[in-house]
Design a protein around this motif. Structure first.
Motif, PDB file in Angstrom:
ATOM      1  N   LEU A  10      61.101 -11.386  -6.165  1.00  5.00           N
ATOM      2  CA  LEU A  10      60.813  -9.965  -5.922  1.00  5.00           C
ATOM      3  C   LEU A  10      61.271  -9.517  -4.528  1.00  5.00           C
ATOM      4  CD1 LEU A  10      57.309  -9.631  -7.569  1.00  5.00           C
ATOM      5  CD2 LEU A  10      59.339  -8.339  -8.190  1.00  5.00           C
ATOM      6  N   ILE A  11      60.988 -10.325  -3.526  1.00  6.84           N
ATOM      7  CA  ILE A  11      61.365  -9.953  -2.149  1.00  6.84           C
ATOM      8  C   ILE A  11      62.883  -9.872  -2.041  1.00  6.84           C
ATOM      9  CG2 ILE A  11      61.328 -10.707   0.274  1.00  6.84           C
ATOM     10  CD1 ILE A  11      58.512 -11.687  -0.183  1.00  6.84           C
ATOM     11  N   HIS A  12      63.571 -10.798  -2.718  1.00  8.10           N
ATOM     12  CA  HIS A  12      65.045 -10.803  -2.700  1.00  8.10           C
ATOM     13  C   HIS A  12      65.586  -9.477  -3.252  1.00  8.10           C
ATOM     14  CE1 HIS A  12      69.099 -12.286  -2.979  1.00  8.10           C
ATOM     15  NE2 HIS A  12      69.124 -12.055  -4.282  1.00  8.10           N
ATOM     16  N   HIS A  13      65.006  -9.024  -4.365  1.00  4.16           N
ATOM     17  CA  HIS A  13      65.458  -7.759  -4.976  1.00  4.16           C
ATOM     18  C   HIS A  13      65.202  -6.576  -4.041  1.00  4.16           C
ATOM     19  CE1 HIS A  13      66.575  -9.556  -8.678  1.00  4.16           C
ATOM     20  NE2 HIS A  13      65.368  -9.995  -8.958  1.00  4.16           N
ATOM     21  N   LEU A  14      63.997  -6.562  -3.466  1.00  6.26           N
ATOM     22  CA  LEU A  14      63.652  -5.437  -2.583  1.00  6.26           C
ATOM     23  C   LEU A  14      64.515  -5.434  -1.316  1.00  6.26           C
ATOM     24  CD1 LEU A  14      61.294  -4.946  -4.496  1.00  6.26           C
ATOM     25  CD2 LEU A  14      59.799  -4.721  -2.543  1.00  6.26           C
ATOM     26  N   ALA A  15      64.778  -6.635  -0.787  1.00  4.85           N
ATOM     27  CA  ALA A  15      65.634  -6.720   0.408  1.00  4.85           C
ATOM     28  C   ALA A  15      67.057  -6.292   0.055  1.00  4.85           C
ATOM     29  CB  ALA A  15      65.622  -8.145   0.952  1.00  4.85           C
ATOM     30  N   GLY A  16      67.486  -6.622  -1.163  1.00  2.48           N
ATOM     31  CA  GLY A  16      68.822  -6.239  -1.630  1.00  2.48           C
ATOM     32  C   GLY A  16      68.988  -4.728  -1.704  1.00  2.48           C
ATOM     33  N   CYS A  17      67.876  -4.025  -1.992  1.00  2.00           N
ATOM     34  CA  CYS A  17      67.920  -2.545  -2.070  1.00  2.00           C
ATOM     35  C   CYS A  17      67.753  -1.926  -0.684  1.00  2.00           C
ATOM     36  CB  CYS A  17      66.798  -2.031  -2.958  1.00  2.00           C
ATOM     37  SG  CYS A  17      66.863  -2.629  -4.612  1.00  2.00           S
ATOM     38  N   GLY A  18      67.617  -2.737   0.321  1.00  2.00           N
ATOM     39  CA  GLY A  18      67.470  -2.226   1.687  1.00  2.00           C
ATOM     40  C   GLY A  18      66.065  -1.761   2.001  1.00  2.00           C
ATOM     41  N   MET A  19      65.102  -2.113   1.157  1.00  2.00           N
ATOM     42  CA  MET A  19      63.728  -1.655   1.412  1.00  2.00           C
ATOM     43  C   MET A  19      62.974  -2.575   2.359  1.00  2.00           C
ATOM     44  SD  MET A  19      62.666  -0.253  -2.310  1.00  2.00           S
ATOM     45  CE  MET A  19      61.169   0.570  -1.834  1.00  2.00           C
ATOM     46  N   LEU A  20      63.440  -3.809   2.478  1.00  2.00           N
ATOM     47  CA  LEU A  20      62.753  -4.758   3.352  1.00  2.00           C
ATOM     48  C   LEU A  20      63.720  -5.364   4.356  1.00  2.00           C
ATOM     49  CD1 LEU A  20      60.688  -6.878   0.785  1.00  2.00           C
ATOM     50  CD2 LEU A  20      59.907  -4.911   2.064  1.00  2.00           C
ATOM     51  N   ARG A  21      63.177  -5.730   5.502  1.00  2.00           N
ATOM     52  CA  ARG A  21      63.947  -6.488   6.477  1.00  2.00           C
ATOM     53  C   ARG A  21      63.304  -7.871   6.578  1.00  2.00           C
ATOM     54  NH1 ARG A  21      63.695  -5.544  12.762  1.00  2.00           N
ATOM     55  NH2 ARG A  21      64.773  -7.438  13.345  1.00  2.00           N
ATOM     56  N   LEU A  22      64.132  -8.903   6.487  1.00  2.00           N
ATOM     57  CA  LEU A  22      63.585 -10.258   6.516  1.00  2.00           C
ATOM     58  C   LEU A  22      63.627 -10.818   7.935  1.00  2.00           C
ATOM     59  CD1 LEU A  22      65.307 -11.579   3.280  1.00  2.00           C
ATOM     60  CD2 LEU A  22      63.005 -10.694   3.517  1.00  2.00           C
ATOM     61  N   PRO A  23      62.684 -11.707   8.267  1.00  2.00           N
ATOM     62  CA  PRO A  23      62.668 -12.249   9.632  1.00  2.00           C
ATOM     63  C   PRO A  23      63.818 -13.236   9.846  1.00  2.00           C
ATOM     64  CG  PRO A  23      61.042 -13.356   8.300  1.00  2.00           C
ATOM     65  CD  PRO A  23      61.642 -12.301   7.425  1.00  2.00           C
ATOM     66  N   SER A  24      64.171 -13.453  11.090  1.00  2.00           N
ATOM     67  CA  SER A  24      65.272 -14.388  11.352  1.00  2.00           C
ATOM     68  C   SER A  24      64.811 -15.843  11.207  1.00  2.00           C
ATOM     69  CB  SER A  24      65.841 -14.151  12.744  1.00  2.00           C
ATOM     70  OG  SER A  24      64.787 -14.234  13.672  1.00  2.00           O
ATOM     71  N   GLY A  25      63.531 -16.086  11.449  1.00  2.00           N
ATOM     72  CA  GLY A  25      63.003 -17.452  11.365  1.00  2.00           C
ATOM     73  C   GLY A  25      62.895 -17.928   9.926  1.00  2.00           C
ATOM     74  N   ILE A  26      63.007 -19.233   9.759  1.00  2.00           N
ATOM     75  CA  ILE A  26      62.998 -19.815   8.413  1.00  2.00           C
ATOM     76  C   ILE A  26      61.571 -20.033   7.897  1.00  2.00           C
ATOM     77  CG2 ILE A  26      63.135 -22.187   9.250  1.00  2.00           C
ATOM     78  CD1 ILE A  26      65.043 -22.787   6.995  1.00  2.00           C
ATOM     79  N   SER A  27      60.621 -20.170   8.827  1.00  2.00           N
ATOM     80  CA  SER A  27      59.276 -20.523   8.378  1.00  2.00           C
ATOM     81  C   SER A  27      58.289 -19.353   8.446  1.00  2.00           C
ATOM     82  CB  SER A  27      58.762 -21.702   9.201  1.00  2.00           C
ATOM     83  OG  SER A  27      58.983 -21.463  10.564  1.00  2.00           O
ATOM     84  N   SER A  28      58.814 -18.129   8.487  1.00  2.00           N
ATOM     85  CA  SER A  28      57.914 -16.984   8.534  1.00  2.00           C
ATOM     86  C   SER A  28      57.806 -16.331   7.161  1.00  2.00           C
ATOM     87  CB  SER A  28      58.439 -15.970   9.545  1.00  2.00           C
ATOM     88  OG  SER A  28      57.676 -14.791   9.463  1.00  2.00           O
ATOM     89  N   ARG A  29      56.592 -15.888   6.830  1.00  2.00           N
ATOM     90  CA  ARG A  29      56.385 -15.214   5.543  1.00  2.00           C
ATOM     91  C   ARG A  29      56.398 -13.708   5.693  1.00  2.00           C
ATOM     92  NH1 ARG A  29      51.337 -17.961   2.559  1.00  2.00           N
ATOM     93  NH2 ARG A  29      50.389 -17.519   4.561  1.00  2.00           N
ATOM     94  N   LYS A  30      56.650 -13.234   6.912  1.00  2.00           N
ATOM     95  CA  LYS A  30      56.549 -11.800   7.162  1.00  2.00           C
ATOM     96  C   LYS A  30      57.781 -11.045   6.687  1.00  2.00           C
ATOM     97  CE  LYS A  30      53.132 -11.546  10.710  1.00  2.00           C
ATOM     98  NZ  LYS A  30      52.751 -11.034  11.985  1.00  2.00           N
ATOM     99  N   VAL A  31      57.579  -9.810   6.298  1.00  2.00           N
ATOM    100  CA  VAL A  31      58.698  -8.902   5.964  1.00  2.00           C
ATOM    101  C   VAL A  31      58.388  -7.552   6.623  1.00  2.00           C
ATOM    102  CG1 VAL A  31      59.372  -9.960   3.771  1.00  2.00           C
ATOM    103  CG2 VAL A  31      57.568  -8.253   3.781  1.00  2.00           C
ATOM    104  N   GLN A  32      59.461  -6.833   6.960  1.00  2.00           N
ATOM    105  CA  GLN A  32      59.252  -5.506   7.552  1.00  2.00           C
ATOM    106  C   GLN A  32      59.643  -4.449   6.528  1.00  2.00           C
ATOM    107  OE1 GLN A  32      61.700  -4.296  10.884  1.00  2.00           O
ATOM    108  NE2 GLN A  32      59.952  -3.341  11.892  1.00  2.00           N
ATOM    109  N   LEU A  33      58.772  -3.480   6.334  1.00  2.00           N
ATOM    110  CA  LEU A  33      59.026  -2.443   5.328  1.00  2.00           C
ATOM    111  C   LEU A  33      59.851  -1.306   5.934  1.00  2.00           C
ATOM    112  CD1 LEU A  33      56.681  -4.044   4.016  1.00  2.00           C
ATOM    113  CD2 LEU A  33      55.864  -1.893   3.089  1.00  2.00           C
TER     114      LEU A  33
END
Lengths: 255, 369
Positions: free
Chosen positions: A155-178
């Motif tokens: 789900l996060i992959h799809h939302l990030a693909g639509c530009g709705m989310l920004r993913l963190p640069s770190g590999i071990s973070s669960r955070k996303v920016q809306l």
């Protein structure tokens, strides 16, 4: 939703009733804040929390909890954030709803709405949050998704693909920016009750299975034509009907 | 001493010259109490185990290089020298001051600084970082529970992160033919942050083989279809007492779990004997509390069986509190006939390296139990 929205209320219950929440660290946190606000030093706070837990939490084991409490006291002593938070409501604007609707996939929309509500709460709890949110189990649970586990994980992959989310640069973070949070617009959905809040979105979307409980006006999803009550009210009504039936039976029997 | 003629072990032995480490010697003296105290203090937090683990990690790093390459030979030298540092760590308890293991062998910061200092020689640039043994090898996750936890948490998060970014799992990403810059960066970060090394050392390869072999083992069925009503009587039980005992059961499970955690962390009090006595007292305490909830032995037994046997949770609680009553119910259902295995050299049943024969006896009264 497992996040504690009203810490003041939780503290009041803890002090007056000796209540310990399902997640005991929530109660410990508010107690630490409370005692620190009352100018108690770290050792005194430790003693107070220990005393409270020993007398009100039957599974309390001082050895087991020692490290946790110690870390929490140090953390709040260091950060100085002793404010007791209280989130009364969260509003969703038309711009945000339109952005979610543009996904055109009901399950992804539910997830995006759940992320948004959690983000709004996080923004209220932490002033400098900047729309970051931890996409944990709580967010997924509140989305009431009807999806296989494999698709849930994408789900996060799809939302990030639509530009709705920004993913963190770190590999071990669960955070996303809306990216679809609107701070300017007028809210058209105002949530004051956060149980099954995703139904508010489905109702706005035009899902005619979403109805109001005839007893408490809480939203519920109709699963049959007989659906009238939300789950807690249904239990209550069933109990009342049973009592009523028994009373009338005994009354008739006596006559 | 252990001896073996196992061909696999024999083939693995390398004929090497013996290593003799130069040892420093302390002056001879009569040992007094103060010396023993000092010796105890000196051996606190000794590094022997840590040095051994670092040497094992070096084997894992070494397996990633071609035999006879500069890196391979340097690591070979370091591994041999580890024996010297082990000896030093042992000698520390005797009060001998000797050099510890060089930090740049196992610490990133020291290694990086060392490399920066040696940058003028281009051919060895970054050598220390390439040889750095700062993580335990993969197979050690089965030795250290904390490492296993850390590894699993990292893998779970990294997998979700790979799905979030690239829509595929890490395994697929590694096998992907043409990787983008972002994908390469992600994989490099993944390897860098991984809490263990996954090099092709013998132990890691053996570990993977064992994992692969065990993963095909069919899981045992949880529901054995056991009809637990034979442990109960026909008289049933009351709901109020059931709820009270259910609460007690939750407390029992919680306390048992806490105690197990203490034992696992090595924080439980006393030796094995005293732990056995504690267990008896613990059982007795819950026995008394259970009888306070329900004084009828038969009803209590029914409640306990229903509580423990309807789910896959531990049945120990029922046997601790009401074991004898359960046996009585079993006997009642079998008409007082008891089948039991007896040790017999020529028996048909084999168990635990012994042979048994099944005997039958009739229990005349309940008092015999």
């Amino acid at each position: 939703m497992k996040t504690v929205l009203n810490e003041r209320h939780l503290l009041k219950r803890a002090i007056e009733e000796g209540y310990v929440s399902t997640k005991p660290t929530d109660t410990i946190r508010v107690l630490i804040k409370h005692h620190m606000r009352n100018q108690l030093d770290k050792t005194q706070v430790r003693q107070e929390v220990d005393r409270f837990m020993a007398s009100h939490f039957k599974f309390y084991h001082p050895l087991k909890w020692d490290g946790v409490i110690h870390r929490m006291i140090n953390s709040y002593g260091k950060s100085g954030d002793l404010k007791l938070h209280a989130v009364e409501q969260a509003g969703v604007t038309e711009g945000e709803l339109d952005a979610i609707r543009s996904l055109d996939h009901v399950e992804r929309e539910k997830f995006a709405f759940s992320l948004l509500v959690h983000c709004k709460i996080a923004n209220q709890l932490r002033d400098a949050n900047a729309n970051w949110i931890e996409a944990d189990k709580d967010v997924y649970d509140d989305s009431l998704l009807v999806l296989p586990a494999k698709e849930k994980r994408l789900l996060i992959h799809h939302l990030a693909g639509c530009g709705m989310l920004r993913l963190p640069s770190g590999i071990s973070s669960r955070k996303v920016q809306l990216n679809y949070v609107d701070h300017q617009g007028e809210p058209i959905i105002v949530l004051r009750e956060f149980t099954d809040f995703v139904y508010h979105y489905l109702k706005w979307r035009g899902d005619n299975r979403i109805i109001e409980c005839v007893r408490c006006t809480r939203l519920l999803q109709r699963t049959s034509n007989r659906s009238k009550y939300c789950r807690p009210c249904a239990h209550e009504v069933q109990r009342e009907q049973k009592t009523h039936w028994k009373r009338s039976k005994w009354y008739d029997g006596e006559n | 001493m252990l001896t073996t003629d196992n061909q696999w072990v024999m083939d693995a032995i390398k004929e090497l010259p013996a290593i003799i480490c130069d040892q420093k010697i302390v002056d001879k003296k009569l040992v007094e109490e103060a010396d023993l105290i000092q010796s105890n203090k000196d051996s606190m937090g000794d590094e022997i185990g840590a040095i051994t683990n670092r040497a094992t990690s070096m084997y894992d790093v070494q397996a990633g290089f071609v035999t006879d390459s500069m890196e391979y030979m340097e690591l070979d030298k370091r591994i041999k020298l580890c024996q010297h540092y082990q000896q030093n760590a042992i000698d520390k308890a005797k009060g001998i001051k000797s050099l510890p293991m060089p930090r740049h062998w196992y610490q990133y910061r020291a290694s990086n600084e060392m490399d920066k200092a040696a940058q003028q020689e281009e051919d060895v640039s970054g050598l220390n970082l390439r040889l750095l043994a700062n993580k335990k090898p993969y197979f050690m996750i089965y030795r250290y529970a904390g490492l296993m936890k850390e590894y699993k948490a990292f893998i779970k998060q990294a997998e979700q992160n790979a799905l979030n970014r690239f829509g595929m799992e890490i395994k697929k990403l590694i096998l992907k033919a043409e990787k983008s810059e972002e994908e390469k960066k992600f994989l490099a970060q993944y390897q860098w942050l991984l809490p263990v090394t996954e090099g092709p050392s013998i132990m890691n390869r053996l570990c993977r083989k064992i994992e692969a072999a065990l993963s095909f083992k069919p899981r045992q069925k949880r529901d054995s279809g056991f009809n637990y009503s034979i442990l109960m009587s026909e008289n049933g039980y009351g709901k109020k007492a059931y709820n009270q005992v259910a609460d007690l059961y939750e407390e029992y499970v919680h306390e048992t779990q806490t105690y197990r955690q203490l034992i696992k962390q090595g924080r439980a009090d006393g030796d094995a004997d005293s732990q056995g006595r504690q267990r008896q007292l613990f059982k007795e305490r819950f026995r008394q509390m259970a009888y306070a909830c329900c004084s009828n032995e038969e009803e209590l037994c029914n409640i306990l069986v229903e509580l423990c046997y309807k789910s896959s949770r531990s049945k120990q609680f029922a046997w601790d509190i009401s074991g004898e009553q359960m046996i009585r119910h079993l006997l009642r259902h079998s008409g007082g006939i008891l089948h039991y295995p007896e040790l017999d050299e020529y028996g048909e049943i084999e168990f635990g390296g012994e042979r048994f024969t099944l005997r039958t006896t009739r229990m005349e009264s309940q008092g015999e139990i």
